[in-house]
Structures are given as C-alpha cells and as structure tokens.
Scaffold this active site. Structure first.
Site, PDB file in Angstrom:
ATOM      1  CB  ALA A 110      -0.901   0.107   1.225  1.00 47.00           C
ATOM      2  CG  HIS A 338       1.348  -3.357 -21.955  1.00 51.55           C
ATOM      3  ND1 HIS A 338       0.606  -3.942 -20.911  1.00 51.55           N
ATOM      4  CD2 HIS A 338       1.871  -2.424 -21.471  1.00 51.55           C
ATOM      5  CE1 HIS A 338       0.909  -3.366 -19.911  1.00 51.55           C
ATOM      6  NE2 HIS A 338       1.824  -2.397 -20.243  1.00 51.55           N
TER       7      HIS A 338
END
Length: 593
Positions: A110, A338
């Site tokens: 986080a 990608h």
C-alpha cells in the site's frame, strides 16, 4: 420499496447508452427513422464510453457474462439493488445465518507508487460512481509503520472526482476514507496476515465475507504473499481472489515457476493476472467494433488487410526507474504483454460467446498459431543524449541506476506472423520505445490496394494515398478514424485524403474511466475476460523467450537513437522489408494527434 427501487433503476437505465431513445445504438451515432428527423447514413456501433450506471452491467455469475435486453437489465438492476441493501437470513441446521455480503479489499504494498497513484484512486472512483457494494472495506498492507490516519492522509491527495460530475465530492471522499484502514506486517509472515484477517473480520461481522487481495509488490515475493494470505487470511464463507501485477517472470522458465508457486496455494480461478492495457477503453471496444459492425468483420482477413501495426511510444525516458527497467527492457515490459495481448484480441476468431473462457480460448489459439520471433525480424535500440532547443536530454546510461555498459533495449520493432487461414502472410508489426518524438498507443490497419484502381494515376507512387487505413488510437485523446480517398470539390479531378472520425471527446461528454477501475470492478464481480490465463501466459512467453535468450547470449548492441527522435533507422528498414511504412511517422498522423 421494491417499486421505488425499480423506478430508480429504470431511470438510470433510460439515461444510459442502452436507452431506448437512442435508436439502434451501442453508444453509436443515432439511426433516425425515415419518417422523422435527419437520416444518418453511416452508423457504427461502438462500446459506450462510460458506464452510466454500474447497476446496469452484463449479469455476472461465476465469471460468466450475458447480454441482457433493456427490460431484463432494468429488472436485474432492481433485484441486485434490493439484494445489496436488504439484509436477509437463511436457515442452516435449525439456526439463522446471514446471507448479506461484504467485500474486503486489501492492497498489499500500500505504500508504493502504484497503490497511491492508481489503485486507491480507482477504488474511490468506483465508490463515487456507486459501483462498489454497500458493505465494503479497504485495507492497506505493507511493511512500513503507519496508522489508519497516516494512510488516509497519504492517499487523500490522489483522490479525484469525475470532471463531469462533482456533486458532493468532498463528502464522498470523507466517507470513502472512513472505510480505509492500515495494517503493518511482513509479506512472508502468516502471523501478520492472521492479524490482518482478525481486523477484516471485525468489519465483516456475520456477513458472507468476500476477500480480494491486490499484490502491488515486486514479483519475487508474489508466492510468499500468496502462501501467507491464503493460509491465514482466506475467507471462511465467501470467495477469495488475488490480483497479480506484471511482470509475470522474465522468460518461459521463470514464468512457469511463478505459476507453479501460486498454484500451490491458489486455484487458477482465484488468480487474476492483470494487464492494465486490457482495461483501456479502446482495447475493450476492439471486439465491439469488429463483431457488431458488418462493415468490418468481412474485411478482417488476409484478403483485404495488407498489414497491422501495433505502436507504443513514450516521449520520456526511464526517469529514475532505470534500475527496474534495466532488468527487463522494452520487449518484456511492453511487447510481450501489452502489445501481444492487443494483437491476440485483434486477430482472434469470433468466440462462441462473450464468456471469459470462450474469449480466452480464442486468444490462446492465436498465440499458438504464431511463429516464434527470430532475430532477423527484430530491431533493438537505446536512446542517447541529445540537445534540442537549448535543452540537454540525458542518455539511458546517464541514469544513475543503470550500468554504464548496459545493452538493455529501450526501443524494439518486430515483425510477427500468424500461420493460420485468416492471417497467413500478413505482417503484424510491433513497435515500442521510450524517449521518442511523441506519446501514444495505437492500432493501425492498412488495407490492400484497390485492384485495377481507375484513379491510380492520381496517386502516383504514394502508397499512403493508395491505401485505406483504420486507426484505433488507444491513448491519449481516444479516437477511431478511417482514412478514405475522395474528390476535392471543383471542376478538376483532384483526389484528397479525408478521415471518417469518431473522436471520443467530441462524441461523448463523459470522462473515460481509468483502466484500473474497470479491472478492479471485474475482479470483484468475478468477470475474468480481461485477465490472463496461465496457458495464455505460457504461449506468450514461448514466442519471445528464444529471442530474448539469443539477444543476451550474443550480447547484441542496440542501435543508438537521439532522445526525442522517431527511433532507430533500422526500424524503417524492417518495415520496408515487408513493403510497409510506419503509419505514425507521417505528417498526417502528427496533425491528427
């Protein structure tokens, strides 16, 4: 109450792009009746730019989706809303057990940049749009010592409301932050995750607890976190899912090892391998454009398409993250995932349905039909320092985190081929690079010349003028446009190049959701269509691993190109080898961009 809920959901549907009043469109130009207003001669169905109401989505059950009619969508939305807000109970062994659900979302890592810049803002955007369940909790987990308030202060500056919809923005942010908490612990410690699980349970109460873990951490600790979280923090009465960020290894062997490690503690249907490019609006629209428009699908083959270009460019360098990048390079970082994922979606056969497994099955078939990439169909480059307009731009090796003798490519161009009946002989050209002259990502489909063209004298030798081209601009400034030839008004016969242009900012007055919003929502709903399956990952690495090993074994030096240029000259020779000109290098492409 049920009638009121039905009315509210019906109003949400009627204002969305599924509205009956929008004619026969899927976010398309209006099809007017012959007896009414102006008739629109060209209608192209595209995916609506933004979900107007998250309640009105394709129904999701166990990761399977189905398209509903207007009335079905309205009724389902109302039922879903009733299910979310109405506490219920069920009899179990003579007792009473709550069937009310809650979702606990834990962002592991986080304190990192990805979490702060992308994940927490995406979760807030979903909350702001009303897309998250009524009962949810967000936990940050990392090794850094922080309090709940410290986490909230850290992420509060990254939360933004929709530009076109700012009602109660401050109140929404405050309400969202109250649902965000933090727990410090070690990634490899079951005890740390056991303590986290206790905190999660305090917020979940007696509800059916569903848990989603987002691994925003380096790949070398994926398995440690998967082990600790699955053994000590899995849901006891709901589902547990884990989102894994790329990179998924460096080659076939390391990828397979990572997959084996994850599958020791998780089932395949619990693992959500995320490639955020699959969540881009124009990438998701690709199948809609092809399969819902008769004008395109018959042309989607070697008979009419001369070449396909998949282009990714950034106008900046590594900017201090060269240490990470140098370990992977542009081929692993962009092309193998990608661009290859976009290629598979573009080239796949029509799936049996929109079910996730049907779509991913077709993608795997494409990847398995492709030739292994060889060194003769590859050009690699690395940017060097350059002075322009009195500004000095650094070389890749000027980055203090990069070795001075690094051979890691910051640019690569490749020609790939699919050996099947639809695409035999059609070159798929990929190009990806950093520190180039412009920033963007696009798919360019160049069609074959018109046989026996009556106007060939007007074209001369200009291949661009003689070729129709479909351009799907993924980012920035999303658009779909088709280049056509037409006569310039006047008494003479002079031909001109024009664009039939769907510019998203002009057509839709709504902000496009970030890719992470779509993918997080799909993971919560169990929709796996935009996530990567293990056999799909294996097939992708099988195409690139032999080439990557040869590059490293032979220590091939990349061709140097100036910072801010169009890339190495070798990329143009590679395209010319297949009688192709890169579409993004034309002055017309720059004007449109």
């Amino acid at each position: 109450m049920e009638q009121a809920m039905m009315a509210g959901c019906a109003q949400a549907v009627s204002s969305s792009s599924l509205s009956r009043g929008s004619g026969a469109e899927l976010g398309s130009s209006r099809v007017a009746s012959r007896s009414g207003a102006a008739f629109s001669p060209v209608t192209v169905a595209v995916k609506p730019k933004q979900r107007n109401s998250c309640a009105v989505r394709a129904t999701v059950s166990g990761g399977k989706s189905s398209v509903q009619s207007y009335d079905e969508a309205t009724k389902s939305a109302a039922r879903a809303a009733m299910d979310d807000v109405s506490p219920k109970s069920a009899s179990l062994n003579g007792g009473t057990t709550s069937t009310e659900t809650t979702v606990s979302i834990t962002v592991v890592g986080a304190s990192g940049d990805l979490a702060k810049k992308k994940i927490f803002p995406a979760l807030f955007a979903l909350y702001y749009e009303g897309c998250l369940p009524e009962h949810f909790t967000v936990f940050g987990f990392a090794r850094s010592k922080m309090t709940d308030e410290t986490l909230r202060e850290m992420i509060s500056g990254t939360l933004t409301c929709r530009i076109d919809q700012r009602e109660n923005c401050g109140d929404k942010q405050e309400a969202f932050l109250k649902r965000c908490f933090y727990h410090a612990g070690q990634y490899s410690s079951e005890d740390s995750f056991g303590e986290l699980s206790k905190k999660l349970h305090e917020h979940e109460g007696d509800r059916v607890a569903n848990r989603l873990f987002y691994l925003s951490i380096p790949p070398d600790i994926f398995v440690d976190v998967a082990r600790s979280s699955s053994l000590a923090a899995s849901s006891a009465n709901g589902w547990t899912r884990v989102i894994v960020e790329k990179p998924f290894g460096r080659d076939s062997e390391s990828s397979a090892e990572l997959t084996r490690g994850l599958k020791k503690y998780l089932k395949e249907d619990q693992i959500y391998r995320i490639d955020h490019y699959l969540g881009k609006e124009l990438v998701e629209n690709l199948s809609v454009l092809r399969f819902s428009n008769l004008v395109f699908e018959p042309l989607w083959s070697r008979q009419y398409i001369r070449n396909v270009q998949l282009i990714f460019s950034e106008d900046f360098g590594t900017e201090g993250r060269g240490g990470y990048f140098d370990n992977y390079g542009i081929i692993r970082d962009i092309m193998q995932n990608h661009l290859l994922q976009i290629l598979a979606l573009f080239a796949m056969e029509p799936p049996v349905s929109l079910d996730a497994e049907d779509i991913r099955n077709e993608k795997v078939k494409v990847l398995r039909s492709m030739r292994v990439l060889d060194i003769d169909n590859l050009v690699v480059g690395q940017y060097k320092g350059h002075t322009r307009g009195g500004v000095n731009y650094p070389a890749y090796t000027d980055d203090k985190t990069v070795p001075n003798n690094s051979l890691t490519p910051t640019f690569a161009a490749a020609a790939l081929f699919i050996d099947n009946a639809r695409w035999d002989g059609v070159p798929f050209l990929m190009k990806a690079g950093k520190a180039l002259h412009m920033k963007g990502a696009e798919i360019r489909v160049q069609f074959r010349h018109v046989p026996g063209n009556l106007y060939k004298r007007s074209f001369g030798t200009d291949l661009d003028l003689a070729t129709n081209e479909l351009v799907i601009r993924v980012q920035p400034d999303e658009a779909i446009y088709l280049k056509i030839n037409n006569k310039v008004p006047g008494l003479g016969m002079r031909l001109d190049r024009s664009n039939l242009n769907l510019h998203y900012a002009d057509r839709y007055n709504r902000e496009i959701p970030d890719a992470y919003e779509r993918l997080l929502l799909d993971a919560i709903e169990g929709e796996r269509r935009l996530f990567i399956r293990s056999d799909e990952l294996d097939a992708a690495w099988a195409l690139f691993t032999p080439l990557l090993k040869e590059l490293e074994k032979r220590k091939i030096s990349p061709e140097l190109y100036p910072y801010g240029s169009r890339g190495p000259v070798g990329a143009h020779y590679l395209a010319a080898k297949y009688n192709v000109r890169w579409g993004d290098n034309s002055s017309e492409a720059l004007d449109i961009a």
